[in-house]
Scaffold this active site. Sequence first.
Site, short mmCIF file in Angstrom:
data_model
loop_
_atom_site.label_atom_id
_atom_site.label_comp_id
_atom_site.label_asym_id
_atom_site.label_seq_id
_atom_site.Cartn_x
_atom_site.Cartn_y
_atom_site.Cartn_z
N TYR A 168 49.06 0.19 -29.81
CA TYR A 168 48.03 -0.53 -29.05
C TYR A 168 48.69 -1.69 -28.32
CZ TYR A 168 43.81 -3.28 -28.12
OH TYR A 168 42.78 -3.99 -27.51
N ASP A 200 56.63 -5.01 -27.52
CA ASP A 200 55.34 -5.67 -27.73
C ASP A 200 55.33 -6.20 -29.16
OD1 ASP A 200 52.79 -6.56 -28.07
OD2 ASP A 200 51.80 -4.69 -27.47
N LYS A 246 48.94 -13.50 -31.24
CA LYS A 246 48.53 -13.64 -32.65
C LYS A 246 49.13 -14.88 -33.34
CE LYS A 246 46.65 -9.11 -32.94
NZ LYS A 246 47.04 -7.81 -32.43
C1 LIG Z 1 46.55 -7.31 -31.00
C2 LIG Z 1 47.57 -6.65 -30.15
C3 LIG Z 1 47.53 -6.72 -28.75
C4 LIG Z 1 46.36 -7.31 -28.03
O1 LIG Z 1 46.23 -8.66 -28.26
P1 LIG Z 1 44.79 -9.36 -27.93
O2 LIG Z 1 45.08 -10.81 -28.15
O3 LIG Z 1 43.83 -8.76 -28.90
O4 LIG Z 1 44.47 -9.04 -26.53
C5 LIG Z 1 48.58 -6.18 -28.03
N1 LIG Z 1 49.61 -5.61 -28.65
C6 LIG Z 1 49.69 -5.50 -29.99
C7 LIG Z 1 50.89 -4.87 -30.62
C8 LIG Z 1 48.66 -6.01 -30.78
O5 LIG Z 1 48.73 -5.87 -32.12
#
Ligand SMILES: *Cc1c(COP(=O)(O)O)cnc(C)c1O
Length: 429
Positions: free
Chosen positions: A146, A241, A269
């Site tokens: 994701y 990511d 995060k």
């Molecule tokens: C949570 C997450 C996102 C998206 O972040 P948001 O702040 O919810 O938009 C993107 N990449 C990874 C790997 C994530 O865990």
Amino acid sequence: MALQLSRSEALFAASREVIPGGVNSPVRAFRSVGGTPPFIARGEGPYLYDVDGNRYIDYCLSWGPLILGHAHPEVVAAVQEAAARGTSFGAPTELELEMARTLIQFYPGLEMVRMVNSGTEATMSAIRVARAATGRPLVVKFIGCYHGHHDSMLVSAGSGSIDLGVPDSPGVPAAAARTTLALPYNNLEAVREAFARHGESIAAVIVEPVAGNMGLVLPKPGFLEGLREITRQYGALLIFDEVLTGFRLPGGSAAACFGIDPDLVTLGKVLGGGLPVGAYGGKRRYMELVAPAGPVYQAGTLSGNPLAMAAGLAQLRVLQRPETYPTLEARTRRLVQGLNEVLERRGLPYRARCLGSLWGLFFTTEEVVDYDTARTADTRLYAKFFHGMLRRGVYLAPSQFETGFMSLAHTEAEIDATVAAAEAALAEL
Ligand SMILES: *Cc1c(COP(=O)(O)O)cnc(C)c1O
């Protein structure tokens, strides 16, 4: 031992009238485990308190950010002090410089960084930079990873969308989805084939270097190295990511943990200390393409805002203390070992695992290496386990396909209570 949730139930019913599904992000609605999500009144250390007076040991931790636990005094003080000086200026501040320098010091190979307001914005912008840098349209992602909810990444996107059964959301133009090649995680052969066919058109490979949005799935030895090699060979960029893994792996990042040097990285995060923050950065030659240094447009009214910077910096300062990572990792291992002893004692064939302060437990006997093997997990069994734990005061992610988190606020007492709850919950399955 039934959970009393009458006030949460009333609030959820009222919320569903005015908020789609009653929630502002889909997984919060408990669709994949059933039941009513407790409405949260407050958090403190390792605990969540709901509006019905129930207390839970929290392993969801706002889906990762709260690595120090809820309402850590140093984070709260930093936000209060910043708020008193003004919540947003839309003009540069010293805090942003301090944040950029802190991140460059923290992340191996990072040379320049831009703050944004979410992980979604970070990956969206990093991909734009990669396309601009290469003049190519396509992006490789991995099935079950994701990267936020912008159009081109809502393809085989794991997490909430697995449970909704809409890996490709309506409203995403086919033209946007077609710029994304979704390949199986941990499968270098598939990557080599995709590059053999489309190599001249691929701008970047974006990957969760440790996958956390289809449950916790570790990269096979050589997978990340292979991605680095193939992208170099074809002149494509490698984007790590690390929105979820950042500050949570041994060494603080996948780049440090696995010794790999990505071209671009996205963070979020933990970086925001519980406030809405993301960041993307990487090599100077790419980041200098970003406006106003270069022509790639990307902006944000609240980007780098002082509350978020203050919260994030306060959290990162605590994380930089030498005992932090060994403590977090030892606590996570204690939990996983405890869970595995219980599973073994009960003759159940499942095993939990961890890396850094991330942990996971799949209800499957298959070795989980990608989305297909993750999907062999028994989600009904997970739902029962989840509710058994919730009734015993332990708040896990409300889906089999999420990662467990650990915070510095979880002491051995909470961890041992969690293992005891698991023993009782598993006995009911
Ligand atoms: C949570 C997450 C996102 C998206 O972040 P948001 O702040 O919810 O938009 C993107 N990449 C990874 C790997 C994530 O865990």
